[in-house]
Write a protein that holds these residues in place. Structure first.
Motif, PDB file in Angstrom:
ATOM      1  N   ARG A  85      12.491 -18.408   8.842  1.00  0.00           N
ATOM      2  CA  ARG A  85      11.202 -18.404   8.145  1.00  0.00           C
ATOM      3  C   ARG A  85      11.131 -19.578   7.169  1.00  0.00           C
ATOM      4  NH1 ARG A  85      10.465 -12.509   5.725  1.00  0.00           N
ATOM      5  NH2 ARG A  85      12.741 -12.504   5.854  1.00  0.00           N
ATOM      6  N   LYS A  86       9.927 -20.172   7.071  1.00  0.00           N
ATOM      7  CA  LYS A  86       9.725 -21.312   6.176  1.00  0.00           C
ATOM      8  C   LYS A  86       8.500 -21.056   5.320  1.00  0.00           C
ATOM      9  CE  LYS A  86      11.438 -24.594   9.643  1.00  0.00           C
ATOM     10  NZ  LYS A  86      11.058 -25.688  10.547  1.00  0.00           N
ATOM     11  N   GLY A  87       8.449 -21.708   4.179  1.00  0.00           N
ATOM     12  CA  GLY A  87       7.281 -21.551   3.325  1.00  0.00           C
ATOM     13  C   GLY A  87       7.358 -22.449   2.113  1.00  0.00           C
ATOM     14  N   MET A 109       5.661 -27.451   8.937  1.00  0.00           N
ATOM     15  CA  MET A 109       4.771 -26.341   8.599  1.00  0.00           C
ATOM     16  C   MET A 109       3.308 -26.722   8.822  1.00  0.00           C
ATOM     17  SD  MET A 109       6.695 -24.949   5.177  1.00  0.00           S
ATOM     18  CE  MET A 109       5.192 -24.266   4.515  1.00  0.00           C
ATOM     19  N   ALA A 111       1.120 -19.100  -4.911  1.00  0.00           N
ATOM     20  CA  ALA A 111       2.323 -18.804  -4.111  1.00  0.00           C
ATOM     21  C   ALA A 111       3.551 -18.885  -5.017  1.00  0.00           C
ATOM     22  CB  ALA A 111       2.422 -19.794  -2.954  1.00  0.00           C
TER      23      ALA A 111
END
Length: 433
Positions: A291-293, A426, A301
């Motif tokens: 998972r990336k963010g 992303m 965020a």
């Protein structure tokens, strides 16, 4: 007490405030040693444990009574500040010693050294002591806050140590880690043979002996070392610095350079630019599950410490005027779930590029030495700068100084620009805060 009055060595004044800022200040002179403020909370003249020492590697006392707020540029000088909340001082603590240590030379080379006590609520100065007679000392007790008949007072001390922060800390009962003694294992190596024969007999006594609880602090004495990352030595292992658990606090602090190129040389314009400037501390993350963010103020965020991504942005300093700058925290207890984290900063508004800004990045593990570095002068029209890349290397997190100024192409956001430079891959949509 008026701001124009200064105390003489040995004199004392009452401190009629619930919370005070203890401000150490000195003039910024090229080639002079760097100065760090610290505090020791004493019961009967000694610390109760190493936890009663508040300084750059241990910035907050567990009680919340004393907190190291850090350095800030101030006019032609620098200040280092400690916040003291008297209501949270634990019973038994009757003195808080205020000390300064010099890194890279004696206090004789530090000009304009002073300590002042300021009412945190009103900003009014309650006491000030200017140190003028230092020579070869590398640590200094500037003063002490002490309890007398239920009321707090401040005494100007001005006592120096030529043995640095280590000598001063040891004097008050702190156990200090001494890396230079690492070669010593050759001596203990001779003792293991007798140990097995002796061990069985004393074992019960060791369990029964009351002093045993005092032993745990010994394996992890206080580390006074600081790690500064440079172009020549850009990376460091957190494990080697003792930073394997707890919270890792990432701080970004900045000031506007006094010499301007194209901004005019008027200080008033510098202050105006500083007030309007909004820098945002952000992080791209990739977890071990793929998972990336992003963690950033844009789009709220802010992340989380207790659940993925185990990174939290503490707040958004919209003015640049907060003493603490911008802060982000990484949960090192979940470091096994982090593959890589890229910490970066963007200009949200107030400047067209990082030119004329001087920024300092500090990574402060809860356990272990502080890691810091400065950004080089920016010579390109950059609105986004990669600060540090933290990579999971077999369970150990390695911090790499990046300090890379990037120039977004027309119509491309700073976030998309940093993503492309580091291959995060992303999808980005416009956001606002």
């Amino acid at each position: 007490m008026g701001a124009s009055m200064t105390m003489q060595k040995g004199t004392n004044v009452p401190v009629p405030a619930g919370t005070v800022r203890v401000e150490l200040g000195w003039r910024a002179v090229a080639g002079a040693p760097d100065v760090d403020g610290s505090a020791l909370l004493l019961a009967s003249g000694k610390v109760r444990s190493d936890a009663d020492f508040v300084f750059y590697n241990q910035p907050a006392h567990a009680s919340g009574a004393v907190r190291h707020e850090g350095k800030r540029p101030a006019g032609d000088g620098v200040t280092d500040t400690l916040l003291v909340d008297f209501a949270r001082v634990e019973p038994g603590i009757e003195r808080i010693v205020v000390a300064a240590s010099a890194d890279g030379g004696g206090f004789g080379r530090v000009s304009g050294l002073y300590v002042r006590i300021v009412d945190a609520a009103s900003g009014g100065e309650l006491a000030r002591f200017d140190s003028t007679d230092a020579t070869v000392e590398t640590a200094f007790i500037l003063g002490e806050l002490y309890l007398r008949q239920g009321a707090w007072k401040f005494r100007a001390v001005g006592q120096g140590y030529s043995t640095g922060l280590e000598g001063l800390a040891t004097d008050f009962g702190i156990s200090v880690d001494e890396p230079q003694q690492a070669p010593a294992p050759s001596r203990p190596a001779a003792t293991p043979p007798p140990a097995p024969r002796v061990a069985p007999a004393p074992a019960p006594a060791v369990h029964a002996a009351p002093p045993t609880p005092a032993a745990p602090p010994a394996p992890q004495p206080v580390r006074l070392s600081k790690v500064t990352l440079t172009k020549e030595a850009p990376s460091v292992s957190l494990a080697k610095q003792g930073g394997t658990s707890g919270a890792l606090r990432v701080n970004l602090n900045w000031e506007v350079r006094k010499q301007f190129k194209g901004w005019g040389a008027k200080l008033g314009r510098a202050v105006a630019m500083h007030a309007d400037l909004d820098l945002d501390l952000c992080a791209l993350y990739e977890l071990t599950d793929g998972r990336k963010g992003v963690v950033q103020a844009l789009g709220n965020a802010f992340g989380s410490l207790s659940q993925p991504p185990f990174i939290h942005l503490d707040g958004d300093d919209r003015t640049g005027a907060l003493a603490t700058g911008e802060n982000m925290t990484v949960n090192l207890d979940r470091k096994d779930l982090l593959r890589r984290v890229l910490i970066f900063v963007t200009i949200y508004e107030g400047a067209r590029s990082f030119a004329d800004l001087h920024a300092t990045v500090t990574l402060q593990p809860q356990n272990g030495a502080a890691i810091d570095f400065s950004l080089d002068e920016c010579t390109v029209p950059s609105t986004v700068c990669a600060l540090a890349l933290i990579t999971n290397n077999g369970g150990d997190l390695v911090v790499q100084r990046e300090a890379r100024y990037l120039v977004p192409q027309r119509g491309v956001s700073p976030q998309r620009t940093i993503d492309a430079a580091y291959g995060w891959g992303m999808n980005w949509t416009p956001g606002r805060k």
